[in-house]
Design a protein around this motif. Structure first.
Motif, mmCIF file in Angstrom:
data_model
loop_
_atom_site.group_PDB
_atom_site.id
_atom_site.type_symbol
_atom_site.label_atom_id
_atom_site.label_comp_id
_atom_site.label_asym_id
_atom_site.label_seq_id
_atom_site.Cartn_x
_atom_site.Cartn_y
_atom_site.Cartn_z
ATOM 1 N N ARG A 1 76.720 83.025 12.709
ATOM 2 C CA ARG A 1 76.033 83.652 14.000
ATOM 3 C C ARG A 1 74.621 84.132 13.974
ATOM 4 N N GLU B 1 72.245 80.939 13.269
ATOM 5 C CA GLU B 1 72.352 80.157 14.722
ATOM 6 C C GLU B 1 71.279 81.087 15.637
ATOM 7 N N HIS B 2 71.428 82.345 15.653
ATOM 8 C CA HIS B 2 70.404 83.128 16.331
ATOM 9 C C HIS B 2 69.049 82.930 16.015
ATOM 10 N N GLU B 3 68.957 82.841 14.721
ATOM 11 C CA GLU B 3 67.406 82.643 14.218
ATOM 12 C C GLU B 3 67.131 81.293 14.386
ATOM 13 N N GLU C 1 67.788 79.706 17.305
ATOM 14 C CA GLU C 1 67.577 79.859 18.562
ATOM 15 C C GLU C 1 66.223 80.596 18.644
ATOM 16 N N SER D 1 66.619 89.871 12.391
ATOM 17 C CA SER D 1 67.761 88.782 12.217
ATOM 18 C C SER D 1 67.474 88.638 10.689
#
Length: 129
Positions: free
Chosen positions: A30, A33-35, A37, A50
Protein backbone atom coordinates in the motif's frame (compact mmCIF):
# COMPACT_ATOMS: atom_id res chain seq x y z
CA UNK A 1 18.27 -28.86 1.19
CA UNK A 2 15.10 -28.84 3.27
CA UNK A 3 11.82 -29.68 1.57
CA UNK A 4 9.45 -26.79 0.88
CA UNK A 5 6.77 -26.32 3.53
CA UNK A 6 3.09 -26.14 2.74
CA UNK A 7 0.85 -23.77 4.68
CA UNK A 8 -0.57 -26.79 6.58
CA UNK A 9 2.87 -27.75 7.96
CA UNK A 10 3.31 -24.72 10.19
CA UNK A 11 3.03 -24.60 13.98
CA UNK A 12 1.00 -21.95 15.80
CA UNK A 13 4.16 -19.81 16.20
CA UNK A 14 4.87 -20.13 12.48
CA UNK A 15 1.30 -19.14 11.70
CA UNK A 16 1.64 -16.03 13.88
CA UNK A 17 4.99 -15.22 12.26
CA UNK A 18 3.51 -15.61 8.78
CA UNK A 19 0.49 -13.55 9.75
CA UNK A 20 2.85 -10.76 10.88
CA UNK A 21 4.89 -11.06 7.68
CA UNK A 22 1.72 -11.01 5.57
CA UNK A 23 0.52 -7.85 7.34
CA UNK A 24 3.88 -6.12 6.81
CA UNK A 25 3.90 -7.05 3.13
CA UNK A 26 0.37 -5.74 2.63
CA UNK A 27 1.24 -2.45 4.36
CA UNK A 28 4.41 -2.14 2.27
CA UNK A 29 2.49 -2.74 -0.96
CA UNK A 30 0.00 0.00 0.00
CA UNK A 31 2.83 2.44 0.84
CA UNK A 32 4.63 1.74 -2.46
CA UNK A 33 1.41 2.03 -4.46
CA UNK A 34 0.78 5.36 -2.70
CA UNK A 35 4.31 6.48 -3.68
CA UNK A 36 3.62 5.57 -7.30
CA UNK A 37 0.41 7.61 -7.15
CA UNK A 38 2.32 10.57 -5.65
CA UNK A 39 4.86 10.34 -8.46
CA UNK A 40 2.21 10.16 -11.16
CA UNK A 41 0.56 13.28 -9.71
CA UNK A 42 3.91 15.12 -9.55
CA UNK A 43 3.61 15.66 -5.77
CA UNK A 44 7.19 14.83 -4.81
CA UNK A 45 6.92 16.97 -1.68
CA UNK A 46 4.77 14.18 -0.22
CA UNK A 47 7.38 11.46 -0.76
CA UNK A 48 9.37 11.92 2.46
CA UNK A 49 6.60 10.71 4.77
CA UNK A 50 5.93 7.75 2.52
CA UNK A 51 9.64 6.96 2.30
CA UNK A 52 9.93 6.98 6.11
CA UNK A 53 7.00 4.53 6.44
CA UNK A 54 8.46 2.29 3.76
CA UNK A 55 11.87 2.17 5.43
CA UNK A 56 10.36 1.31 8.85
CA UNK A 57 8.26 -1.49 7.37
CA UNK A 58 11.15 -2.87 5.30
CA UNK A 59 13.34 -2.86 8.40
CA UNK A 60 10.73 -4.83 10.37
CA UNK A 61 10.32 -7.32 7.53
CA UNK A 62 14.07 -7.70 7.13
CA UNK A 63 14.51 -8.30 10.87
CA UNK A 64 11.91 -11.09 10.81
CA UNK A 65 13.42 -12.76 7.76
CA UNK A 66 17.03 -12.40 8.91
CA UNK A 67 16.35 -13.83 12.37
CA UNK A 68 16.87 -17.31 10.95
CA UNK A 69 13.20 -17.67 10.13
CA UNK A 70 13.41 -17.77 6.35
CA UNK A 71 12.68 -21.51 6.29
CA UNK A 72 9.46 -20.90 8.25
CA UNK A 73 7.98 -18.47 5.73
CA UNK A 74 4.94 -19.88 4.01
CA UNK A 75 4.86 -20.28 0.21
CA UNK A 76 2.11 -17.66 0.08
CA UNK A 77 4.34 -15.14 1.84
CA UNK A 78 7.35 -16.08 -0.28
CA UNK A 79 5.25 -15.34 -3.34
CA UNK A 80 4.07 -12.06 -1.80
CA UNK A 81 7.68 -11.09 -1.05
CA UNK A 82 8.60 -11.76 -4.71
CA UNK A 83 5.68 -9.56 -5.84
CA UNK A 84 6.75 -6.88 -3.37
CA UNK A 85 10.27 -6.95 -4.81
CA UNK A 86 8.80 -6.45 -8.29
CA UNK A 87 6.69 -3.53 -7.06
CA UNK A 88 9.69 -1.97 -5.34
CA UNK A 89 11.70 -2.39 -8.54
CA UNK A 90 8.98 -0.57 -10.52
CA UNK A 91 8.90 2.15 -7.88
CA UNK A 92 12.69 2.52 -8.02
CA UNK A 93 12.59 2.76 -11.81
CA UNK A 94 9.95 5.51 -11.71
CA UNK A 95 11.93 7.39 -9.06
CA UNK A 96 15.06 7.13 -11.20
CA UNK A 97 13.13 8.54 -14.19
CA UNK A 98 11.86 11.45 -12.07
CA UNK A 99 15.35 12.18 -10.76
CA UNK A 100 16.78 12.07 -14.30
CA UNK A 101 14.06 14.45 -15.52
CA UNK A 102 14.72 16.83 -12.64
CA UNK A 103 18.48 16.71 -13.31
CA UNK A 104 17.92 17.34 -17.03
CA UNK A 105 15.68 20.31 -16.26
CA UNK A 106 18.20 21.66 -13.76
CA UNK A 107 21.02 21.44 -16.32
CA UNK A 108 18.85 23.16 -18.94
CA UNK A 109 18.11 26.03 -16.54
CA UNK A 110 21.78 26.31 -15.53
CA UNK A 111 22.85 26.41 -19.18
CA UNK A 112 20.25 29.05 -20.03
CA UNK A 113 21.33 31.25 -17.12
CA UNK A 114 24.99 30.79 -18.03
CA UNK A 115 24.30 31.74 -21.67
CA UNK A 116 22.26 34.79 -20.65
CA UNK A 117 25.03 35.91 -18.30
CA UNK A 118 27.67 35.52 -20.98
CA UNK A 119 25.88 37.71 -23.54
CA UNK A 120 26.04 40.70 -21.21
CA UNK A 121 22.30 40.93 -20.70
CA UNK A 122 22.65 40.57 -16.95
CA UNK A 123 25.97 42.38 -16.47
CA UNK A 124 26.61 43.83 -13.03
CA UNK A 125 26.61 47.58 -12.66
CA UNK A 126 24.22 50.52 -12.73
CA UNK A 127 21.33 50.53 -15.12
CA UNK A 128 21.35 53.35 -17.64
CA UNK A 129 18.31 55.07 -19.06
Amino acid sequence: MKPEHTDADFSKVDVELNSTIHGLIQRLVRVVEHELEILSLGRQELLQESENKKMRLLSKLENLVLDGLENKISPVNKSAIRKLKETLSTNMHKLELKIKAINDLSRTIENAVREDESDGTYAAGPLSR
